[in-house]
Structures are given as structure tokens and as C-alpha cells.
Motif scaffolding. Structure first.
Motif, PDB file in Angstrom:
ATOM      1  N   HIS A 165       0.852  -1.205   0.000  1.00  0.00           N
ATOM      2  CA  HIS A 165       0.000   0.000   0.000  1.00  0.00           C
ATOM      3  C   HIS A 165       0.880   1.245   0.000  1.00  0.00           C
ATOM      4  CE1 HIS A 165      -3.419  -2.628   0.848  1.00  0.00           C
ATOM      5  NE2 HIS A 165      -2.734  -3.165   1.838  1.00  0.00           N
ATOM      6  N   GLY A 166       1.672   1.402  -1.070  1.00  0.00           N
ATOM      7  CA  GLY A 166       2.637   2.488  -1.151  1.00  0.00           C
ATOM      8  C   GLY A 166       2.011   3.867  -1.096  1.00  0.00           C
ATOM      9  N   GLY A 167       0.798   4.017  -1.591  1.00  0.00           N
ATOM     10  CA  GLY A 167       0.159   5.327  -1.601  1.00  0.00           C
ATOM     11  C   GLY A 167      -0.217   5.835  -0.230  1.00  0.00           C
ATOM     12  N   ALA A 168      -0.200   4.962   0.772  1.00  0.00           N
ATOM     13  CA  ALA A 168      -0.628   5.364   2.118  1.00  0.00           C
ATOM     14  C   ALA A 168       0.327   6.374   2.732  1.00  0.00           C
ATOM     15  CB  ALA A 168      -0.727   4.144   3.029  1.00  0.00           C
ATOM     16  N   TYR A 169       1.557   6.431   2.259  1.00  0.00           N
ATOM     17  CA  TYR A 169       2.541   7.352   2.839  1.00  0.00           C
ATOM     18  C   TYR A 169       2.774   8.580   1.949  1.00  0.00           C
ATOM     19  CZ  TYR A 169       6.640   8.830   5.500  1.00  0.00           C
ATOM     20  OH  TYR A 169       7.521   9.545   6.277  1.00  0.00           O
ATOM     21  N   GLU A 170       2.615   8.407   0.664  1.00  0.00           N
ATOM     22  CA  GLU A 170       2.928   9.500  -0.257  1.00  0.00           C
ATOM     23  C   GLU A 170       1.704  10.091  -0.946  1.00  0.00           C
ATOM     24  OE1 GLU A 170       5.711  10.891  -0.618  1.00  0.00           O
ATOM     25  OE2 GLU A 170       7.129   9.499   0.308  1.00  0.00           O
ATOM     26  N   GLY A 171       0.564   9.458  -0.846  1.00  0.00           N
ATOM     27  CA  GLY A 171      -0.595   9.935  -1.596  1.00  0.00           C
ATOM     28  C   GLY A 171      -1.882   9.954  -0.798  1.00  0.00           C
ATOM     29  N   LYS A 172      -2.938  10.345  -1.454  1.00  0.00           N
ATOM     30  CA  LYS A 172      -4.254  10.422  -0.806  1.00  0.00           C
ATOM     31  C   LYS A 172      -4.789   9.030  -0.504  1.00  0.00           C
ATOM     32  CE  LYS A 172      -9.031  11.912  -1.584  1.00  0.00           C
ATOM     33  NZ  LYS A 172      -9.992  12.515  -2.523  1.00  0.00           N
ATOM     34  N   HIS A 173      -4.674   8.127  -1.466  1.00  0.00           N
ATOM     35  CA  HIS A 173      -5.226   6.776  -1.319  1.00  0.00           C
ATOM     36  C   HIS A 173      -4.125   5.767  -0.972  1.00  0.00           C
ATOM     37  CE1 HIS A 173      -9.051   8.149  -2.925  1.00  0.00           C
ATOM     38  NE2 HIS A 173      -8.414   8.682  -3.954  1.00  0.00           N
ATOM     39  N   ALA A 174      -4.511   4.760  -0.190  1.00  0.00           N
ATOM     40  CA  ALA A 174      -3.546   3.723   0.176  1.00  0.00           C
ATOM     41  C   ALA A 174      -3.249   2.801  -1.003  1.00  0.00           C
ATOM     42  CB  ALA A 174      -4.083   2.909   1.352  1.00  0.00           C
ATOM     43  N   ASN A 175      -4.212   2.668  -1.906  1.00  0.00           N
ATOM     44  CA  ASN A 175      -4.103   1.826  -3.107  1.00  0.00           C
ATOM     45  C   ASN A 175      -4.165   0.327  -2.791  1.00  0.00           C
ATOM     46  OD1 ASN A 175      -3.739   4.214  -4.531  1.00  0.00           O
ATOM     47  ND2 ASN A 175      -1.504   4.024  -4.520  1.00  0.00           N
ATOM     48  N   ILE A 176      -4.795  -0.402  -3.689  1.00  0.00           N
ATOM     49  CA  ILE A 176      -4.818  -1.864  -3.608  1.00  0.00           C
ATOM     50  C   ILE A 176      -3.721  -2.374  -4.529  1.00  0.00           C
ATOM     51  CG2 ILE A 176      -6.165  -3.941  -4.087  1.00  0.00           C
ATOM     52  CD1 ILE A 176      -8.669  -2.319  -3.458  1.00  0.00           C
ATOM     53  N   PRO A 177      -2.840  -3.221  -4.047  1.00  0.00           N
ATOM     54  CA  PRO A 177      -1.713  -3.659  -4.890  1.00  0.00           C
ATOM     55  C   PRO A 177      -2.186  -4.443  -6.109  1.00  0.00           C
ATOM     56  CG  PRO A 177      -1.867  -4.985  -2.895  1.00  0.00           C
ATOM     57  CD  PRO A 177      -2.831  -3.855  -2.726  1.00  0.00           C
ATOM     58  N   SER A 178      -1.460  -4.286  -7.193  1.00  0.00           N
ATOM     59  CA  SER A 178      -1.772  -5.036  -8.405  1.00  0.00           C
ATOM     60  C   SER A 178      -1.320  -6.485  -8.251  1.00  0.00           C
ATOM     61  CB  SER A 178      -1.073  -4.406  -9.611  1.00  0.00           C
ATOM     62  OG  SER A 178       0.326  -4.539  -9.468  1.00  0.00           O
ATOM     63  N   VAL A 179      -1.756  -7.331  -9.171  1.00  0.00           N
ATOM     64  CA  VAL A 179      -1.368  -8.748  -9.137  1.00  0.00           C
ATOM     65  C   VAL A 179       0.148  -8.885  -9.271  1.00  0.00           C
ATOM     66  CG1 VAL A 179      -1.647 -10.988 -10.264  1.00  0.00           C
ATOM     67  CG2 VAL A 179      -3.602  -9.452 -10.057  1.00  0.00           C
ATOM     68  N   ASN A 180       0.754  -7.974 -10.049  1.00  0.00           N
ATOM     69  CA  ASN A 180       2.208  -8.051 -10.242  1.00  0.00           C
ATOM     70  C   ASN A 180       2.970  -7.882  -8.930  1.00  0.00           C
ATOM     71  OD1 ASN A 180       2.079  -8.511 -12.961  1.00  0.00           O
ATOM     72  ND2 ASN A 180       2.267  -6.358 -13.549  1.00  0.00           N
ATOM     73  N   VAL A 181       2.438  -7.048  -8.023  1.00  0.00           N
ATOM     74  CA  VAL A 181       3.088  -6.872  -6.726  1.00  0.00           C
ATOM     75  C   VAL A 181       3.094  -8.193  -5.968  1.00  0.00           C
ATOM     76  CG1 VAL A 181       2.926  -5.705  -4.484  1.00  0.00           C
ATOM     77  CG2 VAL A 181       2.548  -4.405  -6.579  1.00  0.00           C
ATOM     78  N   CYS A 182       1.968  -8.904  -6.015  1.00  0.00           N
ATOM     79  CA  CYS A 182       1.891 -10.216  -5.360  1.00  0.00           C
ATOM     80  C   CYS A 182       2.889 -11.192  -5.979  1.00  0.00           C
ATOM     81  CB  CYS A 182       0.482 -10.789  -5.465  1.00  0.00           C
ATOM     82  SG  CYS A 182      -0.821  -9.733  -4.799  1.00  0.00           S
ATOM     83  N   MET A 183       3.002 -11.122  -7.328  1.00  0.00           N
ATOM     84  CA  MET A 183       3.861 -12.092  -8.026  1.00  0.00           C
ATOM     85  C   MET A 183       5.336 -11.803  -7.837  1.00  0.00           C
ATOM     86  SD  MET A 183       1.928 -14.363  -9.179  1.00  0.00           S
ATOM     87  CE  MET A 183       3.204 -15.235 -10.076  1.00  0.00           C
ATOM     88  N   ASN A 184       5.696 -10.614  -7.357  1.00  0.00           N
ATOM     89  CA  ASN A 184       7.106 -10.347  -7.068  1.00  0.00           C
ATOM     90  C   ASN A 184       7.657 -11.381  -6.094  1.00  0.00           C
ATOM     91  OD1 ASN A 184       7.238  -8.098  -8.699  1.00  0.00           O
ATOM     92  ND2 ASN A 184       6.815  -6.650  -7.049  1.00  0.00           N
ATOM     93  N   CYS A 185       6.813 -11.839  -5.195  1.00  0.00           N
ATOM     94  CA  CYS A 185       7.234 -12.873  -4.232  1.00  0.00           C
ATOM     95  C   CYS A 185       6.784 -14.262  -4.661  1.00  0.00           C
ATOM     96  CB  CYS A 185       6.672 -12.561  -2.841  1.00  0.00           C
ATOM     97  SG  CYS A 185       7.271 -11.029  -2.101  1.00  0.00           S
ATOM     98  N   HIS A 186       5.533 -14.327  -5.170  1.00  0.00           N
ATOM     99  CA  HIS A 186       4.930 -15.651  -5.355  1.00  0.00           C
ATOM    100  C   HIS A 186       5.314 -16.329  -6.665  1.00  0.00           C
ATOM    101  CE1 HIS A 186       2.598 -16.087  -1.711  1.00  0.00           C
ATOM    102  NE2 HIS A 186       2.271 -14.811  -1.790  1.00  0.00           N
ATOM    103  N   ASN A 187       6.124 -15.694  -7.491  1.00  0.00           N
ATOM    104  CA  ASN A 187       6.667 -16.471  -8.613  1.00  0.00           C
ATOM    105  C   ASN A 187       7.744 -17.430  -8.114  1.00  0.00           C
ATOM    106  OD1 ASN A 187       8.700 -14.704  -8.024  1.00  0.00           O
ATOM    107  ND2 ASN A 187       8.745 -13.708 -10.041  1.00  0.00           N
ATOM    108  N   ASN A 188       8.177 -17.240  -6.861  1.00  0.00           N
ATOM    109  CA  ASN A 188       9.120 -18.177  -6.223  1.00  0.00           C
ATOM    110  C   ASN A 188       8.465 -18.978  -5.107  1.00  0.00           C
ATOM    111  OD1 ASN A 188      11.474 -17.453  -7.746  1.00  0.00           O
ATOM    112  ND2 ASN A 188      11.553 -15.530  -6.585  1.00  0.00           N
ATOM    113  N   ILE A 189       7.431 -18.396  -4.490  1.00  0.00           N
ATOM    114  CA  ILE A 189       6.733 -19.102  -3.403  1.00  0.00           C
ATOM    115  C   ILE A 189       5.453 -19.683  -3.983  1.00  0.00           C
ATOM    116  CG2 ILE A 189       5.691 -18.870  -1.118  1.00  0.00           C
ATOM    117  CD1 ILE A 189       7.457 -16.378  -0.726  1.00  0.00           C
TER     118      ILE A 189
END
Length: 421
Positions: A246-270
Motif C-alpha cells: 500500500h505504497g500510496g498510504a505514505y505518499e498519496g491520498k489513497h492507500a491503493n490496492i496492490p496489483s497482481v504483479n506486486v503479489c507475483m514479485n514474491c509468489h513467482n518463487n513461493i
């Protein structure tokens, strides 16, 4: 016969008095509950530890009630007394300081402690939890319905006693030879009808106002998500920072919902889940590996070939925290400028398997936070937010020891246009 009349009158008055006392006790309990919800519930739970420690049997843990009251109003003053328990509680959750509540009167604090005691007694007598395996939420008891039924019964008894009193009076008058009219049945008596009408209007008005106040509030809302995602596993066990997803929670108005690619940064190995058992709120066990397959399908990823083989699609997460369209809320204003911790509004998200709305997010809840929360005020040593250097009046008052801090309300945090378009 006059003695009977006097006795009947006393009984009727006693019942009416008890009825009013019942209403008074209910009102006091409601006041304590409302004050607790507005001031304490964001960080404290009565039955279990949260951002702050559990409040069950809190009075018995403190050396004296007066010290506890001092702590609630201003924990700094309680720690300054040198009491060992106050110092211990200060260090209970390092890095998270309790808000100051000097706006609360002793009567308000007593009402809050009375509510906590009532809930503590209820938990000690018959603790109840919502079925859900590990992590099930404690269900708060509410005696409002019981109070209402008892009050209604007492009111009916009062009317009956008044009618009995009227009949006894007629018998006494007949015996003494005093002409008297036939008693009017209570359902035709204008005084009774007027009284009942007023009571019904008051009761209806109370419940109507409570219903109106609760419109749009979703505290405790916990929808089923398309993929079972455990914040406890990610943010708790694996210590993944909230801002990674939720990178937007610190720098922006919205906290943002992470995209599928963010999940796959870890889960292409897990590719499989090997952690502790997972449970839904109803106690159903969850197969973590099967849930990961749903993620791979959404990403178009084939774990066997270790590559993307299809067209990805976004996961249709169900939004939990909603604010009305006319409300302006900026995450960075709170997290970056105000240094508010995520847990303040979202609860101990790192201990939740299934996320639910922890706070009311009502106007009253936000306003109270603005009244109590201190801003990172610019000081003489060059620390704090440099933006606040423009508030010369407050800097002067701090130098003159007229105040020791500045709250959000002091810098316009209660102005309507601050939060409303």
C-alpha cells in the motif's frame, strides 16, 4: 380505608421511581459506552490486547483509582509520580504513546470505568466468542433490550397500581358516604393516554435517532474476499511492511490496492503455503496452496513451467473501508505529516487473517481524534514539521510555558472545510 389508599399510593410512587431509575441507569450505561467508543475503542479492547492492553479488570490492576483516572486524562502526569505500574504500562507498547484526554471530566471517566466494569462482569460471568477458530473476535454484550423490557414491565405495573389506587379511593369514598364518580378505565383516561403518547414518542425518537446515527457505519464489516489473504501471515509472521503493498498510504491520498504483479514479485518463487494453519472466521480451515492457485490464475502464471502463459486479470477485491463521497481524507496527511500509525485506524492488522473494519470511521470518531492528537510541531531545536513555523502565537505560548503541545484542532482540524468538500 384511608390507610389502604396511602399504601397504594406509596407502592405506585415506588414503582414509578424504580422505572425512572431504570431509565437513568440505562442512560448512564449508554453514556459510558458512547464515551468508550469515542475515546478508547480505537486502541483498546476490553477482552483482549490490541494497540493498548486489554481493559478487563483494569481497576483492580492499578494501585488506586485516582492514579488510574490521572493516567486516563494525562499519562505523563501518572508516570511523573514515579509509580512502578504506570511506568510499566508506558513501556507496554514502545513507540506508541497514549493520547491525552484532559477534556474528559471526572464524571466522564467514571462513566467509562463503569461501562468497562459492566463488560468485565459480563465476560467473567459468561464469556462468548464468535466461532472462528484462532483469531475469532470477541462479541460485546448489549443489555439495552433487557433494560427496555424491564422498563416496559415496570411502566405497566405502575399503570395497574394507579388504577388499583383509583378503585380503592372510590371504595373509601363510598364507605364514608362521599359521592364519587365511577373510575375511568386507564385506556379512556386522558391523562394516561397523554402520558403514554409522550413516552412512545420519546422511545420512538430515541431509536430513530440511533438508527439515523448508525446509517452508513460499517464497524466490524468483514466481507468474503475472492482470494483468502492473511495479513497475519504477510505483515505479522513475515514482517512485510504495509507500504510494500500500500505504497500510496505514505505518499498519496489513497492507500491503493496492490496489483497482481506486486503479489507475483514474491509468489513467482513461493508456489506453496507451508505456514501455520489458516482459518476463516466461521472456523473453516483454509488450504493456503489452493488459494495461491487462484492468484496464479489471475496472473496468468504457470508454476509448473515457471512462466506467464496467459492473459492476466485484476483480482476483484471487496473494499472494506468506505467513507461518504462528501468526505475528504488524505492518507499521507495522517501517516507522513501526522505520523499516525496504521493500527490507530485499522487495528492490529498484522494479527488479522481476515480483515474487518476496526474503527467506526464516523465524524465523531475523527473529530475526537483531531481534538486529542498532537501535531509534530516545529520546535526551537529545529525538530518537527517546518510547516508549523508559521504559527507564531503557539510558539510564543510554548516559550512562555502556557502550553506544552499543539493539537490538530488548534491548527484548524475541526473546521468543516478541512474534511468536507
Amino acid at each position: 380505608m384511608s390507610e389502604l389508599r396511602t399504601i397504594a399510593q406509596r407502592i405506585a410512587l415506588s414503582v414509578i421511581l424504580l422505572s425512572f431509575l431504570s431509565f437513568a441507569n440505562e442512560a448512564a450505561a449508554q453514556d459510558g459506552k458512547a464515551l468508550f467508543k469515542a475515546n478508547c475503542a480505537a486502541c483498546h479492547n476490553i477482552a483482549k490486547d490490541a494497540t493498548g492492553p486489554a481493559l478487563k479488570d483494569v481497576e483492580s490492576r492499578w494501585p488506586s483509582k485516582q492514579l488510574l483516572v490521572t493516567w486516563i486524562k494525562n499519562w505523563n502526569k501518572a508516570v511523573a509520580t514515579g509509580d512502578a505500574y504506570a511506568v510499566k504500562i508506558k513501556e507496554w507498547n514502545p513507540g506508541v504513546a497514549m493520547s491525552v484526554f484532559e477534556n474528559l471530566s471526572d464524571k466522564d471517566v467514571d462513566a467509562i470505568l463503569a461501562y468497562i466494569k459492566t463488560e468485565t462482569d459480563a465476560l467473567n460471568a459468561a464469556p462468548t466468542t464468535v466461532p472462528g477458530g484462532p483469531g475469532g473476535k470477541t462479541e460485546e454484550s448489549d443489555n439495552s433490550l433487557l433494560y427496555g423490557v424491564l422498563t416496559l414491565i415496570l411502566a405497566v405495573v405502575s399503570l395497574i397500581m394507579l388504577q388499583v389506587n383509583a378503585n380503592l379511593r372510590k371504595l373509601a369514598d363510598d364507605k364514608d358516604g362521599v359521592p364519587a364518580a365511577e373510575p375511568i378505565p386507564f385506556y379512556r383516561n386522558k391523562s394516561y393516554i397523554t402520558l403514554m403518547t409522550i413516552v412512545l414518542f420519546v422511545i420512538a425518537g430515541y431509536f430513530l435517532s440511533q438508527w439515523a446515527i448508525g446509517m452508513g457505519r460499517q464497524k466490524g464489516y468483514q466481507p468474503d474476499q475472492p482470494i483468502f489473504y492473511s495479513h497475519k501471515v504477510h505483515a505479522g509472521t513475515n514482517q512485510i511492511n504495509c507500504l510494500y503493498c500500500h505504497g500510496g498510504a505514505y505518499e498519496g491520498k489513497h492507500a491503493n490496492i496492490p496489483s497482481v504483479n506486486v503479489c507475483m514479485n514474491c509468489h513467482n518463487n513461493i508456489k506453496e503455503y507451508g505456514g501455520e494453519k489458516l482459518y476463516k472466521e466461521d472456523g473453516t480451515e483454509v488450504n493456503g496452496t489452493e488459494e495461491l492457485k487462484k492468484l496464479f490464475a489471475a496472473a496468468g502464471w504457470d508454476p509448473a513451467q515457471n512462466k506467464y502463459v496467459g492473459q492476466g486479470k485484476p483480482i476483484e477485491w471487496v473494499k472494506i473501508h468506505n467513507l461518504p463521497d462528501h468526505v475528504y481524507f488524505n492518507h499521507s496527511q495522517h501517516t507522513k505529516a501526522g505520523k499516525v500509525q496504521c493500527q490507530t485506524c485499522h487495528g492490529e492488522i498484522n494479527k488479522m487473517d481476515e480483515v474487518y473494519q476496526f474503527s467506526e470511521l464516523s465524524m465523531g470518531w475523527c473529530v475526537n481524534c483531531h481534538r486529542e492528537s498532537k501535531v509534530d510541531f516545529n520546535d526551537e531545536k529545529g525538530g518537527g514539521n517546518k510547516f508549523y513555523s508559521i504559527y507564531e502565537k503557539y510558539h510564543k505560548e510554548i516559550k512562555e510555558k502556557k502550553r506544552d503541545s499543539v493539537t490538530v484542532s488548534d491548527i484548524g482540524g475541526l473546521e468543516c472545510q478541512k474534511c468536507h468538500y
